[in-house]
Design an enzyme around this catalytic site. Structure first.
Site, PDB file in Angstrom:
ATOM      1  N   MET A 181      -2.061  12.148  -1.412  1.00 37.47           N
ATOM      2  CA  MET A 181      -2.955  11.081  -0.960  1.00 37.47           C
ATOM      3  C   MET A 181      -2.748  10.747   0.518  1.00 37.47           C
ATOM      4  SD  MET A 181      -3.216   8.361  -4.113  1.00 37.47           S
ATOM      5  CE  MET A 181      -4.338   8.639  -5.499  1.00 37.47           C
ATOM      6  N   GLY A 182      -3.786  10.199   1.143  1.00 35.56           N
ATOM      7  CA  GLY A 182      -3.737   9.838   2.555  1.00 35.56           C
ATOM      8  C   GLY A 182      -4.989  10.308   3.262  1.00 35.56           C
ATOM      9  N   ARG A 183      -5.987   9.434   3.400  1.00 42.99           N
ATOM     10  CA  ARG A 183      -7.216   9.818   4.088  1.00 42.99           C
ATOM     11  C   ARG A 183      -6.989   9.862   5.594  1.00 42.99           C
ATOM     12  NH1 ARG A 183     -10.792  12.491   1.388  1.00 42.99           N
ATOM     13  NH2 ARG A 183     -12.603  11.815   2.567  1.00 42.99           N
ATOM     14  N   THR A 200       0.858  -1.181   0.000  1.00 43.28           N
ATOM     15  CA  THR A 200       0.000   0.000   0.000  1.00 43.28           C
ATOM     16  C   THR A 200       0.889   1.224   0.000  1.00 43.28           C
ATOM     17  OG1 THR A 200      -1.507   1.396   1.261  1.00 43.28           O
ATOM     18  CG2 THR A 200      -0.314  -0.218   2.522  1.00 43.28           C
ATOM     19  N   ARG A 257       0.520   6.919  -7.317  1.00 43.77           N
ATOM     20  CA  ARG A 257       0.547   5.478  -7.084  1.00 43.77           C
ATOM     21  C   ARG A 257       0.904   4.679  -8.326  1.00 43.77           C
ATOM     22  NH1 ARG A 257      -5.992   4.254  -6.398  1.00 43.77           N
ATOM     23  NH2 ARG A 257      -6.334   3.732  -8.588  1.00 43.77           N
ATOM     24  N   GLU A 303      -4.891  14.715   1.742  1.00 40.61           N
ATOM     25  CA  GLU A 303      -6.289  14.851   1.315  1.00 40.61           C
ATOM     26  C   GLU A 303      -7.239  14.714   2.501  1.00 40.61           C
ATOM     27  OE1 GLU A 303      -7.683  11.557  -1.151  1.00 40.61           O
ATOM     28  OE2 GLU A 303      -6.229  10.210  -0.244  1.00 40.61           O
ATOM     29  N   ASP A 331       0.060   3.848   1.196  1.00 33.38           N
ATOM     30  CA  ASP A 331      -0.284   4.630   2.384  1.00 33.38           C
ATOM     31  C   ASP A 331       0.607   4.340   3.592  1.00 33.38           C
ATOM     32  OD1 ASP A 331      -2.362   6.031   1.175  1.00 33.38           O
ATOM     33  OD2 ASP A 331      -3.758   4.369   1.491  1.00 33.38           O
TER      34      ASP A 331
END
Lengths: 417, 417
Positions: free
Chosen positions: B198-200, B152, B311, B255, B154
């Protein structure tokens, strides 16, 4: 042609590219060679932030900087953006009120540094600057040779087969779109991906997203350029047809696509978004289409704006572009020393297969303030894709890979202190 | 441990990365070696689109595909996205109504192909799948060894120092932000650039944008992660201070940043944008901040969402990441053959300077459905930047460059027909 002895100055102007520093490196190499040979040029200066910095007398001794560190020139050639800084200043037009004030100040500084060679690297607006300085020098009988050195990722300058900087941006787009095609293909759920690519007036960069057709067999399903009026009705029909063929549809659009009445798609009239004050919400072209598709089709949709990396991704440049950009810079010095002035350097294509080019130059007054559009024969009849002929023209420009040196995982850029 | 003879199957699941195919290549290499040695594994299958395709019996003979074309394995390792396709299917929980229906179907297919080794490459949700298949096999006494292979971008899986795929995404971000810093520095007019990363839930990728601090000395002025509540008031104060130091301010944000009450900044409550129906307009985090800054400061401001290329940018990967990803895949096969099951492969850091790692494995039931956040000591007190300690942890993971082979200007990807 008599030899004009004196110093040279170089500046960068307009939007940055991944190759404008390669052109700068070419000018520096050309000038250093001339200095070393005891030729017409005695010293090479750089102006910070183009004519804006020149008017503030912000001048760098480029010859000294690079003579003592020759390896830095290779690093500079693969550093993105404008190492000398840039500006967007428009010089006053001839015979306007403040012409004399601004231009006399500029020429006084040129005279103070005994500048007889003026190289200006830039796009359309910068060629306007070159034209104005050329004209004013003639008016005042100031002996100087003024040469424009083209750069723009937009490829929209006339008189040259293509512009330095375009090939690297086109390569970044073509490669990134291949990667996006791989990424969006992993799921089986119907989904639309909009890729928004730079280009207000001309669709050259967006056209490059289709280069996979000639190489990998994969390309966006649909492509829309600003050269043709955009119609939501036709777009929905095209999209419906594409979705009937396979679940993952990729659409490439220029930021500048507009309706037949001239309204930009990016103004979002169709999506209807407004801000807190009721103003139309300028979400961008890709976002506007994303919202419109969501409303019309209800399917999964995302938009990707390639944004600044298109013009500054120095980590992935076209070897063809960088070599040409260097050569154009070096040739500008040779041309000026041999007597050329009031001209913009150009690239002339000698053959496409195998690809070969020569460097030339054209009268700046014939070139400035005009736009080269993607011609009709490069766009298909429906206006939703590009032709093979277009791709055959584009392909040589993205060939070859050059990579910057890395230290500790990051690229080694040349940065002016 | 007795030798379990039979066939193996591998699948990919969840969001694509630039390294998930390197892990797949590692599994294939490990299995092909085992097959060639006449070991426990007789054949290697691949499932298209993860367990989704498996349930439709969409199975590929990977051993045959790669045994006849060994060079293709190197090409696969540097192809972005999931070459086998992916899915987001969540298997039914234990003792739910449709558990038996789905799981019996799945196990019937496994039995038909005499599958005794099950490798599943994915992130958090995929480890849930691994746990469920492990549990059901035990319940039904079906002899199979099930191993999760993490990936991932993340970096939010626990039990492993970091995740395969993260290093390449972090490198792409760190390099692209360096290029954006070069690009935005060319003008002298005050301007703010927001980079949305990216990265919730976890801010690992956004933290990586600051890696220049340790190498080039250049990094974003401000960094906001989802681990700390975001306050517009503090942000405006931080921004004002940054603009007083130099004209070109770059801000990196995840994000997923949100206010103290949990409202995501990307919901745009501050910018107040609404769509035609008065619904809040989900413009994205960067765009919401762009509008807010424009309203508050009135200065030039732009936002850049790095989006999918984070990604899938296979053209710029971390050599460290790709080598580890391959090794994790190969080790998964060796581990399973030696008796490991119900485990996820892990990377254990042995030392940071010089960087060294070993491959291990952890109980999948301890790992699934948990999130590893950026720890407090990696974030500064004000919550607007990361600490040196954070960057020292991250730096080894982006080191080294690997490039795919190119033909005619475009990368040679391995594409499943």
């Amino acid at each position: 042609m008599k030899i004009l002895h004196g110093n040279a100055i170089v500046g960068q102007s307009g939007g940055p590219t991944a190759a404008i520093n390669a052109t700068l490196a070419g000018v520096i190499r050309g000038a250093l060679d001339e200095i070393a040979a005891g030729g017409a040029i005695a010293r090479l200066y750089g102006m910070r932030n183009g004519v804006d910095g020149l008017l503030r007398e912000e001048i760098v001794e480029l010859d000294a900087l690079f003579a003592e560190d020759p390896a830095a020139l290779d690093r500079l050639a693969l550093t993105p953006a404008a190492a000398l800084g840039s500006c967007r200043r428009k010089l006053p037009a001839a015979d306007t009120e403040n012409e004399a004030e601004v231009m006399d100040k500029l020429f006084a500084i040129l005279e103070k540094y005994d500048v007889r060679y003026f190289f200006y690297i830039g796009g359309n607006d910068s060629m306007d600057t070159v034209a104005k300085i050329s004209a004013y020098a003639e008016k005042k009988n100031y002996p100087i040779r003024v040469v424009g050195v083209p750069k723009t990722i937009d490829n929209d300058l006339i008189g040259t087969d293509h512009t330095p900087g375009f090939g690297s941006a086109a390569k970044y787009i073509a490669v990134t779109v291949q990667e996006i095609l791989r990424d969006t293909a992993v799921y089986t759920v119907p989904a639309v991906t909009i890729v928004e690519i730079m280009g207000r007036d001309a669709g050259w960069l967006t056209a490059s997203s289709a280069l996979g057709r000639l190489v990998t067999g994969f390309e966006p399903d649909l492509i829309y350029l600003p050269e043709r009026a955009f119609s939501y009705e036709e777009f929905y029909a095209d999209l419906k047809e594409a979705l009937s063929r396979h679940p993952n549809v990729v659409v490439a659009v220029s930021e500048g696509i507009h309706l037949a009445d001239g309204t930009f798609v990016g103004e979002g009239t169709q999506s209807g978004a407004v801000d807190a004050f009721g103003h139309r919400y300028l979400a961008g072209t890709g976002k506007a289409l994303e919202l419109a598709i969501k409303a019309e089709f209800g399917c999964k949709v995302r938009s990707i704006e390639l944004n600044l990396p298109q013009r500054c991704a120095g980590h992935l440049v076209s070897a063809t572009d960088i070599e040409e950009s260097l050569e154009v810079g070096r040739s500008a010095v040779a041309a000026a020393v041999s007597g050329v002035s009031r001209e913009m350097m150009t690239i002339q294509r000698v053959s496409t297969e195998p690809y070969a080019f020569t460097i030339g130059h054209e009268d700046i007054f014939e070139i400035a303030n005009q736009t080269k559009y993607v011609p009709d024969e490069f766009i298909n009849e429906r206006g939703n894709h590009v032709t093979d002929r277009c791709l055959i023209y584009l392909l040589p420009l993205i060939k070859g890979e050059l990579y910057p040196a890395y230290a500790d995982g990051l690229p080694c850029h040349w940065i002016l202190k």
